[in-house]
Scaffold this motif. Structure first.
Motif, mmCIF file in Angstrom:
data_model
loop_
_atom_site.group_PDB
_atom_site.id
_atom_site.type_symbol
_atom_site.label_atom_id
_atom_site.label_comp_id
_atom_site.label_asym_id
_atom_site.label_seq_id
_atom_site.Cartn_x
_atom_site.Cartn_y
_atom_site.Cartn_z
ATOM 1 N N PRO A 226 0.818 -1.222 0.000
ATOM 2 C CA PRO A 226 0.000 0.000 0.000
ATOM 3 C C PRO A 226 0.848 1.266 0.000
ATOM 4 C CG PRO A 226 -0.815 -1.587 1.608
ATOM 5 C CD PRO A 226 0.499 -2.099 1.126
ATOM 6 N N ILE A 227 2.116 1.134 0.458
ATOM 7 C CA ILE A 227 2.948 2.330 0.528
ATOM 8 C C ILE A 227 3.264 2.885 -0.862
ATOM 9 C CG2 ILE A 227 5.232 1.247 0.449
ATOM 10 C CD1 ILE A 227 5.978 3.143 2.796
ATOM 11 N N LEU A 228 3.037 2.082 -1.910
ATOM 12 C CA LEU A 228 3.193 2.602 -3.273
ATOM 13 C C LEU A 228 2.275 3.803 -3.497
ATOM 14 C CD1 LEU A 228 3.522 -0.580 -5.496
ATOM 15 C CD2 LEU A 228 5.147 1.281 -5.345
ATOM 16 N N ASP A 229 1.170 3.840 -2.796
ATOM 17 C CA ASP A 229 0.254 4.969 -2.948
ATOM 18 C C ASP A 229 0.841 6.257 -2.387
ATOM 19 O OD1 ASP A 229 -1.589 3.272 -4.118
ATOM 20 O OD2 ASP A 229 -2.501 2.752 -2.187
ATOM 21 N N GLN A 230 1.904 6.140 -1.583
ATOM 22 C CA GLN A 230 2.529 7.324 -0.998
ATOM 23 C C GLN A 230 3.695 7.830 -1.845
ATOM 24 O OE1 GLN A 230 3.382 6.970 3.193
ATOM 25 N NE2 GLN A 230 1.691 5.534 3.518
ATOM 26 N N LEU A 232 7.009 7.020 -4.974
ATOM 27 C CA LEU A 232 8.132 6.131 -5.276
ATOM 28 C C LEU A 232 9.218 6.195 -4.209
ATOM 29 C CD1 LEU A 232 9.504 4.159 -7.177
ATOM 30 C CD2 LEU A 232 10.363 6.106 -8.483
ATOM 31 N N VAL A 233 9.551 7.413 -3.757
ATOM 32 C CA VAL A 233 10.618 7.539 -2.760
ATOM 33 C C VAL A 233 10.242 6.792 -1.489
ATOM 34 C CG1 VAL A 233 11.905 9.155 -1.316
ATOM 35 C CG2 VAL A 233 11.406 9.741 -3.697
ATOM 36 N N ALA A 234 9.020 6.996 -1.031
ATOM 37 C CA ALA A 234 8.565 6.318 0.186
ATOM 38 C C ALA A 234 8.565 4.810 0.003
ATOM 39 C CB ALA A 234 7.166 6.807 0.547
ATOM 40 N N ALA A 235 8.150 4.341 -1.168
ATOM 41 C CA ALA A 235 8.088 2.900 -1.417
ATOM 42 C C ALA A 235 9.486 2.288 -1.422
ATOM 43 C CB ALA A 235 7.379 2.635 -2.738
ATOM 44 N N VAL A 236 10.445 2.966 -2.066
ATOM 45 C CA VAL A 236 11.820 2.439 -2.114
ATOM 46 C C VAL A 236 12.442 2.460 -0.717
ATOM 47 C CG1 VAL A 236 14.138 2.861 -3.024
ATOM 48 C CG2 VAL A 236 12.164 3.009 -4.534
ATOM 49 N N GLN A 237 12.157 3.512 0.060
ATOM 50 C CA GLN A 237 12.679 3.565 1.430
ATOM 51 C C GLN A 237 12.090 2.433 2.275
ATOM 52 O OE1 GLN A 237 11.512 7.589 2.267
ATOM 53 N NE2 GLN A 237 13.586 8.388 1.941
ATOM 54 N N TRP A 238 10.801 2.170 2.091
ATOM 55 C CA TRP A 238 10.177 1.072 2.838
ATOM 56 C C TRP A 238 10.778 -0.263 2.420
ATOM 57 C CZ3 TRP A 238 7.438 -3.113 0.989
ATOM 58 C CH2 TRP A 238 6.793 -3.891 1.952
ATOM 59 N N LEU A 239 10.998 -0.423 1.125
ATOM 60 C CA LEU A 239 11.589 -1.655 0.608
ATOM 61 C C LEU A 239 12.992 -1.865 1.166
ATOM 62 C CD1 LEU A 239 10.951 -3.935 -1.459
ATOM 63 C CD2 LEU A 239 12.109 -2.539 -3.178
ATOM 64 N N ALA A 240 13.788 -0.795 1.168
ATOM 65 C CA ALA A 240 15.161 -0.892 1.660
ATOM 66 C C ALA A 240 15.189 -1.182 3.154
ATOM 67 C CB ALA A 240 15.904 0.408 1.353
ATOM 68 N N GLY A 241 14.258 -0.561 3.896
ATOM 69 C CA GLY A 241 14.203 -0.806 5.341
ATOM 70 C C GLY A 241 13.917 -2.270 5.645
ATOM 71 N N GLY A 242 12.952 -2.843 4.931
ATOM 72 C CA GLY A 242 12.647 -4.250 5.134
ATOM 73 C C GLY A 242 13.806 -5.148 4.746
ATOM 74 N N PHE A 243 14.504 -4.785 3.679
ATOM 75 C CA PHE A 243 15.655 -5.576 3.236
ATOM 76 C C PHE A 243 16.758 -5.535 4.298
ATOM 77 C CE2 PHE A 243 19.779 -5.744 1.060
ATOM 78 C CZ PHE A 243 19.682 -6.965 0.423
ATOM 79 N N GLU A 244 16.976 -4.379 4.891
ATOM 80 C CA GLU A 244 18.005 -4.257 5.939
ATOM 81 C C GLU A 244 17.695 -5.168 7.118
ATOM 82 O OE1 GLU A 244 20.321 -0.033 5.989
ATOM 83 O OE2 GLU A 244 18.452 -0.186 7.100
ATOM 84 N N ARG A 245 16.426 -5.160 7.520
ATOM 85 C CA ARG A 245 16.057 -5.968 8.692
ATOM 86 C C ARG A 245 16.216 -7.463 8.409
ATOM 87 N NH1 ARG A 245 12.051 -2.136 8.811
ATOM 88 N NH2 ARG A 245 10.564 -3.535 7.782
ATOM 89 N N MET A 264 1.929 6.197 -12.353
ATOM 90 C CA MET A 264 1.826 4.991 -11.531
ATOM 91 C C MET A 264 2.485 3.787 -12.197
ATOM 92 S SD MET A 264 0.973 3.867 -8.657
ATOM 93 C CE MET A 264 -0.089 5.155 -7.997
ATOM 94 N N ASP A 265 2.366 3.665 -13.537
ATOM 95 C CA ASP A 265 2.982 2.501 -14.180
ATOM 96 C C ASP A 265 4.505 2.570 -14.106
ATOM 97 O OD1 ASP A 265 3.018 4.703 -15.835
ATOM 98 O OD2 ASP A 265 2.695 3.568 -17.684
ATOM 99 N N VAL A 266 5.078 3.777 -14.221
ATOM 100 C CA VAL A 266 6.534 3.926 -14.097
ATOM 101 C C VAL A 266 6.964 3.648 -12.657
ATOM 102 C CG1 VAL A 266 8.456 5.547 -14.302
ATOM 103 C CG2 VAL A 266 6.613 5.578 -15.986
ATOM 104 N N GLN A 267 6.164 4.138 -11.728
ATOM 105 C CA GLN A 267 6.464 3.911 -10.312
ATOM 106 C C GLN A 267 6.512 2.421 -9.991
ATOM 107 O OE1 GLN A 267 4.374 6.343 -7.275
ATOM 108 N NE2 GLN A 267 3.471 4.405 -6.660
ATOM 109 N N ALA A 365 2.175 11.978 -2.548
ATOM 110 C CA ALA A 365 2.498 13.125 -1.739
ATOM 111 C C ALA A 365 3.194 12.827 -0.430
ATOM 112 C CB ALA A 365 1.217 13.920 -1.448
ATOM 113 N N ALA A 366 2.855 11.733 0.203
ATOM 114 C CA ALA A 366 3.328 11.553 1.566
ATOM 115 C C ALA A 366 4.745 11.028 1.629
ATOM 116 C CB ALA A 366 2.404 10.583 2.285
#
Length: 379
Positions: A226-230, A232-245, A264-267, A365-366
């Motif tokens: 769902p964070i994709l709705d916030q 691309l930057v937020a989604a990649v940061q969330w992805l990286a955070g999970g990968f780190e853990r 959205m398709d590029v994102q 936006a978020a």
């Protein structure tokens, strides 16, 4: 001789102002036993009219004609877009003019004092022309086949993403809702039950239930976060955070701004590229650190995922069954982008580039609340 008689006649359009030379052409063809039907024209209007009839296999054209040249006739052929072998047959064409004619696309040229070679030149010009047409037809069929494959790949990717979203929604609505209801009931039982043995089973069930809730959330997030709705930057940061853990590897993120607005398709393509790159790093590279650069400078979205692992050999990069990279390239092509992968003994870099030609929609936006080792702006 019997072999030539079995052949259909070659239909020849002869552009010539000399009746004597036309008779010599017919005589040479008769001597060579080449079945042929020759039509004579000596004006540009007649030449154009006969050419448009579409009944000829080859054109023989004199070079010097009253008021025009054989090359003017060739220009008419190209202007009409007619694919037909075109042979200059002249008694006085010089070497320079002959070379120029060949450079301009004429099939061949022949001097009139070499008339004994006429049938051979005609047959060769027709053969070369047919080969060229076959090659063009094959190229067109190949291009059409590639286009169909690209459309099929796009359809499959769209279907997969839609199915992922549907499954994620089913997990959230049905499984997640049912587990939450069971959790409430167990909590209700725990508050009213005093028997130690029952409370022990309730506690164990609550632990298992919490585990199931966590698993369903992880599956749902991997299917379609769902964070994709916030954005691309937020989604990649969330992805990286999970990968780190999960991996224990340090991930450094650099981005051109806190918010990169892309369609959205590029994102989704950028997110899946980062996801696949991080998965490959965890599986194959033995890296100790990962860097992600994300920017939208100069009208191009660029996502680069780099690790300091052992790298991949050329064989691994060219592997025909490397469906991960193949899928990423297909995804990139779907949004008119491209994927570059480079690797050495010092690590691997996966770069996605997508031109941003359409107006961006400010629907992302978020800012993510969960960040990896964010180094902020680097531009």
């Amino acid at each position: 001789m019997s072999e030539n008689l079995d052949k259909p006649p070659v239909h020849i359009l002869h552009l010539e102002d000399s009746r004597v030379d036309h008779a010599l052409v017919k005589f040479a063809l008769q001597r060579s036993k080449l079945p042929s039907e020759v039509v004579l024209v000596d004006t540009m209007d007649d030449f154009r009219r006969e050419l448009l009839s579409g009944r000829f296999d080859v054109v023989l054209a004199d070079y010097h004609l009253p008021g025009f040249t054989g090359m003017d006739a060739w220009d008419v052929v190209r202007e009409l877009g007619i694919e037909i072998p075109f042979v200059i047959l002249s008694g006085a064409i010089g070497e320079t003019a002959a070379v120029d004619a060949m450079h301009r696309g004429v099939s061949d040229y022949l001097l009139k004092d070499s008339m004994h070679r006429l049938s051979h030149v005609i047959e060769r010009a027709i053969e070369v022309s047919e080969t060229r047409r076959e090659r063009a037809r094959a190229a067109a069929e190949l291009a059409e086949s590639r286009q169909r494959l690209a459309e099929l790949a796009e359809h499959l990717q769209t279907s997969i993403e839609q199915e992922r979203a549907n499954i994620a929604r089913e997990i959230h609505d049905d499984i997640g809702g049912a587990l939450a209801a069971v959790k409430l009931d167990l909590a209700w039982v725990g508050r009213r039950e005093t028997a130690p043995e029952v409370l022990k089973h309730v506690s164990t069930a609550m632990e298992m239930l919490q585990h199931a809730l966590g698993a369903s959330q992880r599956i749902m997030m991997n299917l379609r976060p769902p964070i994709l709705d916030q954005g691309l930057v937020a989604a990649v940061q969330w992805l990286a955070g999970g990968f780190e853990r999960r991996s224990g590897l340090r991930v450094t993120i650099r981005r051109s701004s806190d918010q990169i607005d892309v369609p959205m398709d590029v994102q989704l393509v950028a997110y899946r590229t980062a996801q696949e790159a991080l998965t490959n790093i965890a599986k194959h590279t033995k890296a100790t650190a990962v860097e992600i650069d994300l920017s939208d400078g100069e009208g191009v979205l660029t996502l680069e995922v780099t690790d300091n692992g052992q790298g991949m050999g050329p064989e691994a990069l060219r592997k025909t069954k490397s469906f991960g990279l193949l899928g990423l390239r297909e995804r990139a092509a779907k949004v008119d982008g491209w994927l570059d992968v480079s690797s050495s003994s010092k690590g691997t870099s996966v770069i996605l580039s997508v031109p941003l030609t359409s107006p961006q929609t400010p629907d992302n936006a978020a800012k993510a609340t969960e960040e990896a080792h964010d180094q902020g702006d680097f531009v």
